[in-house]
Design a protein around this motif. Structure first.
Motif, short mmCIF file in Angstrom:
data_model
loop_
_atom_site.label_atom_id
_atom_site.label_comp_id
_atom_site.label_asym_id
_atom_site.label_seq_id
_atom_site.Cartn_x
_atom_site.Cartn_y
_atom_site.Cartn_z
N ASP A 1 0.81 -1.22 0.00
CA ASP A 1 0.00 0.00 0.00
C ASP A 1 0.84 1.27 0.00
O ASP A 1 0.33 2.37 0.25
N SER A 2 2.14 1.15 -0.29
CA SER A 2 2.99 2.33 -0.38
C SER A 2 2.60 3.17 -1.60
O SER A 2 2.11 2.64 -2.61
N ALA A 3 2.84 4.47 -1.51
CA ALA A 3 2.73 5.30 -2.70
C ALA A 3 3.75 4.83 -3.72
O ALA A 3 4.80 4.27 -3.36
N ILE A 4 3.46 5.00 -4.99
CA ILE A 4 4.40 4.56 -6.02
C ILE A 4 4.95 5.77 -6.78
O ILE A 4 4.34 6.84 -6.79
N VAL A 5 6.11 5.57 -7.37
CA VAL A 5 6.68 6.61 -8.21
C VAL A 5 5.96 6.62 -9.55
O VAL A 5 5.28 5.65 -9.91
N ALA B 1 -7.21 1.33 -16.10
CA ALA B 1 -8.17 0.25 -16.36
C ALA B 1 -9.10 0.05 -15.17
O ALA B 1 -10.31 -0.14 -15.33
N ALA B 2 -8.54 0.10 -13.96
CA ALA B 2 -9.35 -0.06 -12.75
C ALA B 2 -10.36 1.08 -12.62
O ALA B 2 -11.50 0.87 -12.21
N ALA B 3 -9.94 2.29 -12.98
CA ALA B 3 -10.83 3.44 -12.90
C ALA B 3 -12.00 3.32 -13.87
O ALA B 3 -13.07 3.92 -13.65
N GLU B 4 -11.82 2.52 -14.92
CA GLU B 4 -12.89 2.29 -15.88
C GLU B 4 -13.75 1.09 -15.50
O GLU B 4 -14.62 0.67 -16.28
N GLY B 5 -13.51 0.53 -14.32
CA GLY B 5 -14.35 -0.54 -13.83
C GLY B 5 -13.83 -1.94 -14.04
O GLY B 5 -14.51 -2.91 -13.70
N LEU B 6 -12.62 -2.09 -14.58
CA LEU B 6 -12.07 -3.42 -14.79
C LEU B 6 -11.56 -4.00 -13.47
O LEU B 6 -11.14 -3.27 -12.57
N ASN B 7 -11.56 -5.32 -13.40
CA ASN B 7 -11.06 -6.04 -12.24
C ASN B 7 -9.56 -6.27 -12.43
O ASN B 7 -9.15 -7.25 -13.06
N VAL B 8 -8.76 -5.36 -11.90
CA VAL B 8 -7.32 -5.38 -12.14
C VAL B 8 -6.56 -5.63 -10.84
O VAL B 8 -6.87 -5.04 -9.80
N THR B 9 -5.57 -6.51 -10.93
CA THR B 9 -4.66 -6.79 -9.82
C THR B 9 -3.23 -6.55 -10.30
O THR B 9 -2.91 -6.85 -11.45
N VAL B 10 -2.39 -6.02 -9.43
CA VAL B 10 -0.97 -5.83 -9.75
C VAL B 10 -0.13 -6.78 -8.91
O VAL B 10 -0.29 -6.84 -7.68
N VAL B 11 0.76 -7.52 -9.56
CA VAL B 11 1.75 -8.34 -8.87
C VAL B 11 3.11 -7.70 -9.11
O VAL B 11 3.54 -7.53 -10.27
N ARG B 12 3.78 -7.33 -8.03
CA ARG B 12 5.11 -6.71 -8.14
C ARG B 12 6.17 -7.77 -7.87
O ARG B 12 6.12 -8.48 -6.86
N GLU C 1 -9.28 -10.30 -6.63
CA GLU C 1 -9.69 -9.17 -5.81
C GLU C 1 -9.42 -7.86 -6.55
O GLU C 1 -8.27 -7.55 -6.86
N PRO C 2 -10.46 -7.08 -6.85
CA PRO C 2 -10.25 -5.84 -7.61
C PRO C 2 -9.28 -4.88 -6.93
O PRO C 2 -9.32 -4.68 -5.72
N ASN C 3 -8.37 -4.33 -7.74
CA ASN C 3 -7.44 -3.29 -7.31
C ASN C 3 -6.47 -3.76 -6.23
O ASN C 3 -5.94 -2.96 -5.46
N ALA C 4 -6.23 -5.07 -6.17
CA ALA C 4 -5.27 -5.61 -5.19
C ALA C 4 -3.84 -5.37 -5.66
O ALA C 4 -3.56 -5.30 -6.86
N LYS C 5 -2.95 -5.23 -4.68
CA LYS C 5 -1.52 -5.12 -4.95
C LYS C 5 -0.82 -6.22 -4.14
O LYS C 5 -0.99 -6.30 -2.92
N TYR C 6 -0.02 -7.03 -4.81
CA TYR C 6 0.67 -8.13 -4.14
C TYR C 6 2.17 -8.04 -4.42
O TYR C 6 2.60 -7.68 -5.52
N HIS C 7 2.95 -8.39 -3.40
CA HIS C 7 4.40 -8.46 -3.53
C HIS C 7 4.85 -9.92 -3.47
O HIS C 7 4.65 -10.59 -2.46
N ALA C 8 5.45 -10.39 -4.55
CA ALA C 8 5.93 -11.77 -4.62
C ALA C 8 7.33 -11.85 -4.02
O ALA C 8 8.31 -12.17 -4.69
N VAL C 9 7.41 -11.56 -2.73
CA VAL C 9 8.70 -11.41 -2.06
C VAL C 9 8.86 -12.47 -0.97
O VAL C 9 8.05 -12.55 -0.05
N ALA C 10 9.90 -13.29 -1.09
CA ALA C 10 10.23 -14.26 -0.05
C ALA C 10 11.29 -13.71 0.89
O ALA C 10 11.21 -13.87 2.10
#
Length: 298
Positions: A125-129, A146-157, A213-222
């Motif tokens: 949930d950090s601000a992004i550059v 895309a999310a603002a237009e109503g799409l179900n978007v998830t970001v994996v970092r 989950e709409p507008n989710a942000k996930y970090h694939a960090v071990a």
């Protein structure tokens, strides 16, 4: 689900395809070459021959899917800014094919986009550059539109995703070290890069598209942050090369284009991701994979 996967024959993409199929999902995999298509079909996927330049083909495959995992990216860093802008257009095209539905679109980014507090790990949930600061943020800007237009978007970092063959930016460092005949790090080398094993990352993508989950942000960090000096020393042992420090002002001369990344301290947390997805990485750590690095004559 029937999932359209771009980059389906890449190191991460091929692992994602196997993970999805093993879990009972169908896969349409984007593939550029007939040679790689055979392996993709053998894994049980439907092959979609095409490239990121063929936007109409991408939209057609996406329209036939129950969701999209977008992994493909041109890693020619000599044209990095253009590649990031191209990715923006690909995401826009994929999103247009899913418009008016709740079918998920998983967009790939990098954890460094969220390293906006110096010395602190990037959080979901950090601000992004913005893309003016880090070109790769173009992907997240496209996802946000895309999310603002109503799409179900998830970001994996993604962090440095590794196995004994590929390790993200570390793979390019290995090429440089072999050419130079020595391994190096910048300054004291205590700057950190996050990491995760490729099979753990593949499992996260599956969990993300299943949750949708709409507008989710996930970090694939071990691993939150592996000191770059430790990486260089592990490679020195494996490659039988000396290891030394280079001054910050000499980083570009030694590392070339990688010099812009070599001194970055970009730790990242996955605490929120683990809680929301029940994701627990179990694979080997980065240094363990580097100790088992598969050596070639190249």
């Amino acid at each position: 689900m029937h999932v359209f996967v771009t980059g389906a024959t890449g190191n991460i993409g091929s692992a994602v395809v196997k993970e999805l199929i093993a879990a009972g999902h169908g896969v349409i995999g984007l593939c550029r070459s007939a040679e790689k298509a055979a392996g993709l079909a053998a894994a049980g996927a439907e092959v979609c021959l095409g490239s990121l330049e063929g936007l109409e083909g991408l939209k057609e495959a996406a329209s036939r899917s129950d969701g999209v995992i977008h992994l493909a990216f041109n890693h020619d860093f000599s044209r990095f800014v253009q590649n990031c802008e191209d990715d923006r257009r690909v995401i826009e095209a994929l999103g247009s094919a899913l418009a008016g539905t709740d079918r998920p679109l998983i967009v790939t980014s990098g954890t460094a986009i969220a390293n906006t507090v110096p010395g602190q790990p990037a959080r979901e949930d950090s601000a992004i550059v913005g893309s003016a600061v880090h070109p790769r943020a173009a992907s997240e800007e496209a996802a946000a539109c895309a999310a603002a237009e109503g799409l179900n978007v998830t970001v994996v970092r993604l962090p440095q995703v590794h196995d004994p063959v590929r390790q993200g930016l570390v793979t390019f460092a290995i090429q440089i070290f072999r050419q130079k005949g020595e391994c190096a790090y910048v300054g004291d080398g205590l700057n950190r890069w996050p990491a995760a094993h490729v099979l753990d990352v593949a499992r996260l993508y599956r969990l993300a598209i299943e949750k949708a989950e709409p507008n989710a942000k996930y970090h694939a960090v071990a691993e939150e942050g592996v000191p770059v000096r430790d990486i260089a020393q592990a490679l020195g042992r494996r490659l039988s090369l000396p290891v030394r420090s280079v001054a910050a002002e000499g980083a570009g001369g030694f590392f070339g284009w990688l010099g812009a990344f070599a001194a970055l301290d970009v730790p990242a947390s996955s605490e929120q991701t683990r809680k929301r997805l029940g994701w627990q990485p179990t694979g080997p750590k980065l240094i363990a994979d580097l100790e088992q690095l598969r050596l070639t004559d190249g």
